[in-house]
Design an enzyme around this catalytic site. Structure first.
Site, PDB file in Angstrom:
ATOM      1  N   GLY A 191     -49.230  34.711 -47.128  1.00 17.99           N
ATOM      2  CA  GLY A 191     -49.240  35.568 -45.941  1.00 17.99           C
ATOM      3  C   GLY A 191     -50.289  35.152 -44.922  1.00 17.99           C
ATOM      4  O   GLY A 191     -50.765  34.025 -44.951  1.00 17.99           O
ATOM      5  N   LEU A 221     -49.646  34.736 -41.807  1.00 14.39           N
ATOM      6  CA  LEU A 221     -48.860  33.596 -41.314  1.00 14.39           C
ATOM      7  C   LEU A 221     -49.393  33.047 -40.003  1.00 14.39           C
ATOM      8  O   LEU A 221     -49.800  33.796 -39.108  1.00 14.39           O
ATOM      9  CB  LEU A 221     -47.397  34.018 -41.126  1.00 14.39           C
ATOM     10  CG  LEU A 221     -46.660  34.498 -42.381  1.00 14.39           C
ATOM     11  CD1 LEU A 221     -45.168  34.678 -42.063  1.00 14.39           C
ATOM     12  CD2 LEU A 221     -46.832  33.545 -43.557  1.00 14.39           C
ATOM     13  N   HIS A 268     -47.122  27.909 -41.250  1.00  7.59           N
ATOM     14  CA  HIS A 268     -46.121  28.588 -42.078  1.00  7.59           C
ATOM     15  C   HIS A 268     -44.773  28.656 -41.359  1.00  7.59           C
ATOM     16  O   HIS A 268     -43.724  28.465 -41.976  1.00  7.59           O
ATOM     17  CB  HIS A 268     -46.574  30.022 -42.397  1.00  7.59           C
ATOM     18  CG  HIS A 268     -47.836  30.125 -43.194  1.00  7.59           C
ATOM     19  ND1 HIS A 268     -48.979  30.708 -42.699  1.00  7.59           N
ATOM     20  CD2 HIS A 268     -48.143  29.734 -44.460  1.00  7.59           C
ATOM     21  CE1 HIS A 268     -49.929  30.688 -43.626  1.00  7.59           C
ATOM     22  NE2 HIS A 268     -49.461  30.089 -44.698  1.00  7.59           N
ATOM     23  N   LYS A 294     -50.772  19.882 -46.070  1.00  8.65           N
ATOM     24  CA  LYS A 294     -52.144  20.376 -45.927  1.00  8.65           C
ATOM     25  C   LYS A 294     -52.790  20.576 -47.298  1.00  8.65           C
ATOM     26  O   LYS A 294     -53.953  20.255 -47.501  1.00  8.65           O
ATOM     27  CB  LYS A 294     -52.112  21.677 -45.132  1.00  8.65           C
ATOM     28  CG  LYS A 294     -53.208  22.659 -45.427  1.00  8.65           C
ATOM     29  CD  LYS A 294     -54.282  22.593 -44.404  1.00  8.65           C
ATOM     30  CE  LYS A 294     -55.372  23.621 -44.606  1.00  8.65           C
ATOM     31  NZ  LYS A 294     -55.205  24.570 -45.681  1.00  8.65           N
ATOM     32  N   ARG A 315     -57.669  30.807 -43.629  1.00 10.80           N
ATOM     33  CA  ARG A 315     -59.112  30.946 -43.826  1.00 10.80           C
ATOM     34  C   ARG A 315     -59.913  30.602 -42.565  1.00 10.80           C
ATOM     35  O   ARG A 315     -61.117  30.880 -42.519  1.00 10.80           O
ATOM     36  CB  ARG A 315     -59.572  30.075 -44.995  1.00 10.80           C
ATOM     37  CG  ARG A 315     -59.065  30.589 -46.334  1.00 10.80           C
ATOM     38  CD  ARG A 315     -59.709  29.880 -47.502  1.00 10.80           C
ATOM     39  NE  ARG A 315     -59.486  30.586 -48.755  1.00 10.80           N
ATOM     40  CZ  ARG A 315     -58.526  30.290 -49.639  1.00 10.80           C
ATOM     41  NH1 ARG A 315     -57.698  29.288 -49.429  1.00 10.80           N
ATOM     42  NH2 ARG A 315     -58.389  30.999 -50.748  1.00 10.80           N
TER      43      ARG A 315
HETATM   44  P1  AMP Z   1     -50.945  29.465 -47.953  1.00 16.54           P
HETATM   45  O1  AMP Z   1     -50.378  30.726 -47.398  1.00 16.54           O
HETATM   46  O2  AMP Z   1     -52.198  29.020 -47.285  1.00 16.54           O
HETATM   47  O3  AMP Z   1     -51.014  29.471 -49.450  1.00 16.54           O
HETATM   48  O4  AMP Z   1     -49.905  28.325 -47.593  1.00 16.54           O
HETATM   49  C1  AMP Z   1     -48.535  28.466 -47.881  1.00 16.54           C
HETATM   50  C2  AMP Z   1     -47.852  27.147 -47.604  1.00 16.54           C
HETATM   51  O5  AMP Z   1     -48.049  26.791 -46.230  1.00 16.54           O
HETATM   52  C3  AMP Z   1     -48.401  25.998 -48.439  1.00 16.54           C
HETATM   53  O6  AMP Z   1     -47.329  25.158 -48.830  1.00 16.54           O
HETATM   54  C4  AMP Z   1     -49.323  25.307 -47.478  1.00 16.54           C
HETATM   55  O7  AMP Z   1     -49.502  23.942 -47.757  1.00 16.54           O
HETATM   56  C5  AMP Z   1     -48.594  25.495 -46.163  1.00 16.54           C
HETATM   57  N1  AMP Z   1     -49.519  25.383 -45.042  1.00 16.54           N
HETATM   58  C6  AMP Z   1     -50.680  26.050 -44.846  1.00 16.54           C
HETATM   59  N2  AMP Z   1     -51.301  25.647 -43.724  1.00 16.54           N
HETATM   60  C7  AMP Z   1     -50.518  24.662 -43.204  1.00 16.54           C
HETATM   61  C8  AMP Z   1     -50.608  23.825 -42.057  1.00 16.54           C
HETATM   62  N3  AMP Z   1     -51.640  23.901 -41.207  1.00 16.54           N
HETATM   63  N4  AMP Z   1     -49.620  22.933 -41.827  1.00 16.54           N
HETATM   64  C9  AMP Z   1     -48.576  22.830 -42.685  1.00 16.54           C
HETATM   65  N5  AMP Z   1     -48.423  23.599 -43.786  1.00 16.54           N
HETATM   66  C10 AMP Z   1     -49.377  24.501 -44.039  1.00 16.54           C
END
Ligand code: AMP
Length: 280
Positions: free
Chosen positions: A31, A33, A37, A149, A187
């Site tokens: 989340g 987002l 995302h 990432k 973050r």
């Molecule tokens: P998270 O919500 O941070 O756990 O991320 C969920 C998904 O989004 C994971 O597959 C991450 O690698 C991807 N993600 C997060 N930040 C980015 C970004 N800046 N660019 C591409 N994918 C991302």
């Protein structure tokens, strides 16, 4: 767009889709987002139908002194962004729904969880591998979209799906960045304006390394030293690691192998622990 909180309901829906011959695409997230995302959702729409976006801040992938409690939770805004991007179902279970009383099973990878973030986040990848396995079994996707990432996570999950014969294809999307190069991350919200101004030095270090590699430098120690110098010019950044490993096996490289090299880093910037990487 439906929002489903129950595992039983999500799995029943997934089985119906499977029986109807549909090709579910899953995008797992925690989340909060952002445009990264949204790019994953757009890719998922090209690859499958229906698109399921899971939103779950997974307690088991956070260490005792990490930011599980502080992690931003913005379900309403997330659902709006998910709908706008064309998501069919948001799956947003509670921790008790995913880990009911008495829960015991874990999924662990032998080698790939050890390098890079491994020593800094003990148990993290066990938590990730376990929850993603569960999300695969609850939503039954034929394709799942992840971001480069989180390169170690993506490589490890791809290995896991192959090792466990899970019939899902994992697709990686390139890192989406702010205009100044900082990788988008939920973050980044933790950064003060001063820290936010310092954070792009992480990607500058990786870019400096990539430029030196293009000019012919192949020695890992020289390349890593050069990148560290660039990052460490910024006093607000405390590097945890900056390593060069193979993409195939996440093993340390002494010299750059074109097409099989991952340079990954993690750093503390104020309250935030940020990661970034490039592939050469
Ligand atoms: P998270 O919500 O941070 O756990 O991320 C969920 C998904 O989004 C994971 O597959 C991450 O690698 C991807 N993600 C997060 N930040 C980015 C970004 N800046 N660019 C591409 N994918 C991302």
């Amino acid at each position: 767009m439906d929002v489903i909180h129950s595992v039983r309901e999500m799995q029943a829906r997934a089985l119906e889709w499977l029986r109807a011959g549909r090709r579910t695409a899953l995008v797992p997230t925690m989340g909060a987002l952002h445009r990264g995302h949204v790019t994953l959702i757009e890719r998922a729409k090209q690859l499958g139908d229906p698109v399921v976006l899971s939103i779950f801040v997974n307690p088991t992938q956070f260490g005792p002194n990490e930011d599980f409690g502080a992690y931003p939770r913005t379900l309403e805004a997330d659902c709006e962004a998910a709908r706008a991007a064309g998501t069919d179902v948001v799956f947003a279970p509670s921790p008790a729904e995913i880990y009911p009383a008495g829960y015991q099973a874990q999924v662990e990878l032998e080698g790939m969880a050890a390098p890079l973030c491994g020593p800094w986040r003990p148990g993290h990848f066990r938590g990730v591998a376990t929850v993603v396995t569960k999300l695969f079994l609850i939503t039954l996707p034929r394709v799942a979209v992840f971001g480069w990432k989180d390169a170690q996570q993506f490589i490890l999950l791809r290995r896991m799906a192959a090792d466990l014969n899970i019939p899902v294809e994992l697709v990686g999307v390139e890192t989406i960045r702010e205009a100044d190069g900082l990788a988008m991350s939920s973050r980044n919200k933790y950064l003060t304006p001063e820290q936010r101004a310092a954070a792009p030095a992480l990607y500058r270090g990786l870019k400096a390394l990539a430029t030196a590699a293009e000019s012919g430098e192949r020695d890992a120690r020289s390349l890593i030293a050069l990148a560290k110098r660039e990052v460490e010019r910024e006093p607000l950044i405390r590097l945890e690691y900056l390593d060069m490993v193979s993409i195939g096996r996440l093993e340390p490289l002494l010299t750059l192998e074109r097409g099989n090299t991952l340079i990954a880093l993690a750093a503390r910037v104020g309250q935030a622990r940020l990661i970034d990487n490039v592939r050469l």
